[in-house]
Design a protein around this motif. Structure first.
Motif, PDB file in Angstrom:
ATOM      1  N   HIS A  65       0.858  -1.187   0.000  1.00 30.83           N
ATOM      2  CA  HIS A  65       0.000   0.000   0.000  1.00 30.83           C
ATOM      3  C   HIS A  65       0.887   1.227   0.000  1.00 30.83           C
ATOM      4  O   HIS A  65       2.113   1.120   0.088  1.00 30.83           O
ATOM      5  N   HIS A  67       1.298   3.968   2.016  1.00 34.97           N
ATOM      6  CA  HIS A  67       1.725   4.807   3.134  1.00 34.97           C
ATOM      7  C   HIS A  67       3.246   4.911   3.081  1.00 34.97           C
ATOM      8  O   HIS A  67       3.938   3.920   2.815  1.00 34.97           O
ATOM      9  N   ASP A  69       5.713   4.915   4.914  1.00 38.75           N
ATOM     10  CA  ASP A  69       6.629   4.021   5.636  1.00 38.75           C
ATOM     11  C   ASP A  69       6.724   2.637   4.995  1.00 38.75           C
ATOM     12  O   ASP A  69       7.505   1.806   5.448  1.00 38.75           O
ATOM     13  N   HIS A  70       5.961   2.382   3.951  1.00 38.78           N
ATOM     14  CA  HIS A  70       6.017   1.072   3.288  1.00 38.78           C
ATOM     15  C   HIS A  70       6.649   1.117   1.900  1.00 38.78           C
ATOM     16  O   HIS A  70       6.908   0.069   1.321  1.00 38.78           O
ATOM     17  N   HIS A 152      -7.335  -0.609   5.914  1.00 34.96           N
ATOM     18  CA  HIS A 152      -6.308   0.246   6.540  1.00 34.96           C
ATOM     19  C   HIS A 152      -5.876   1.313   5.541  1.00 34.96           C
ATOM     20  O   HIS A 152      -5.818   2.500   5.868  1.00 34.96           O
ATOM     21  N   ASP A 169      -0.142  -3.961   6.672  1.00 37.09           N
ATOM     22  CA  ASP A 169      -1.033  -3.348   7.659  1.00 37.09           C
ATOM     23  C   ASP A 169      -2.476  -3.870   7.568  1.00 37.09           C
ATOM     24  O   ASP A 169      -3.419  -3.201   8.004  1.00 37.09           O
TER      25      ASP A 169
END
Ligand SMILES: [Zn+2]
Length: 299
Positions: A65, A67, A69-70, A152, A169
């Motif tokens: 996904h 976000h 941080d990924h 999420h 997540d």
């Protein structure tokens, strides 16, 4: 981040524990598939070193996904390995290509305040070469079952390989649920459905994006459902005629969430908005407008 060593989960699946868990799946021909690249270039470097230790070269990155941080390690890995193919779900892919969209949506679509544009919320941009949805794909000689675990994130996915679920997540580890009683979500109805998908995945072990792997998915999925239901009840109970920010403040008080910085304020406001949308669809809350002010009420 501190350098971490790859932890072996099955014959060919490894994960790198960290603030964000990343994974490596060793394939054929000395190549490996990276699943999520972490926050930044430090995570990217950590993944490169893990590949070196395992004697493989990354051939593809699958981002679960968008976000920051990924996928924040993508840019570093692409500089090191320019032939890497990047795969991600549609919609999420648009944000990976234009990461400014994340602080923009967190700031109601407007030019975001500076605090929302740190690398925590705005990663370096990355191309996405191939958009993927639920089904089966093969990369570097490894077959992945792609599970739609949207919720999420709007188009979150999880990857099943052998008897391991790289869930990112799709669910949170216990320590994360203990710490964040208002876990981040963008579509709460789908998020609850995703926990069932995780529960029913039939794997031996599942790795969340944050927290320790779980070998008891019945319990882990149940704990996530309970956390989301508790948050939904808190948001519903916070709808006493105030605006969205009043609902946020009341819900945070009920859930003992202490917001001390602007990024977390906006992440929590986004999550509360997702709950309000969900609860309104459920007929549990209603919205009214009063002299230019949006007010939320129990239905
Ligand atoms: Zn996320």
């Amino acid at each position: 981040m501190a350098r971490t060593e790859p932890v072996q989960l099955s014959e060919r699946v490894y994960y790198l524990p960290g603030g964000v868990n990343c994974a490596l799946v060793v394939g054929e021909g000395g190549r490996a598939v990276v699943v999520d690249s972490g926050q930044d270039k430090d995570y990217g470097r950590n993944l490169r070193r893990a590949c070196e230790a395992l004697g493989v070269v990354p051939g593809a990155i699958i981002n679960t996904h968008a976000h920051a941080d990924h996928f924040g390690g993508n840019a570093y890995l692409l500089r090191q390995f320019p032939d890497l193919e990047v795969l991600a779900p549609p919609f999420e892919a648009s944000i990976i290509r234009a990461p400014y969209l994340e602080p923009v949506y967190l700031f109601h679509g407007a030019r975001p305040i500076a605090e929302l544009t740190s690398k925590w919320l705005q990663a370096e941009p990355s191309p996405v070469h191939t958009e993927i949805g639920a089904g089966s794909i093969e990369r570097c000689g490894v077959r992945f079952e792609v599970l739609d675990t949207s919720g999420h994130a709007h188009r979150q996915l999880a990857l099943k390989v052998d008897d391991v679920l790289l869930a990112a997540d799709s669910f949170f580890g216990d320590a994360v649920l203990d710490r964040y009683t208002l876990p981040f979500g963008q579509d709460i109805g789908n998020q609850l459905a995703a926990f069932e998908t995780v529960r029913a995945s039939g794997v031996r072990v599942a790795v969340p994006g944050h927290g320790d792997p779980s070998e008891d998915l019945e319990r882990s999925a149940g704990a996530n459902v309970s956390a989301v239901q508790a948050a939904a009840d808190a948001v519903a109970g916070a709808c006493t005629g105030g605006g969205s920010e009043d609902v946020l403040a009341n819900a945070c008080q009920a859930l003992a969430v202490d917001i001390t910085d602007l990024p977390r304020y906006h992440l929590n406001l986004c999550t509360v908005s997702a709950y309000l949308s969900y609860l309104r669809d459920q007929g549990r809350v209603r919205a009214s407008l009063d002299a230019g002010r949006l007010r939320w009420h129990a239905a």
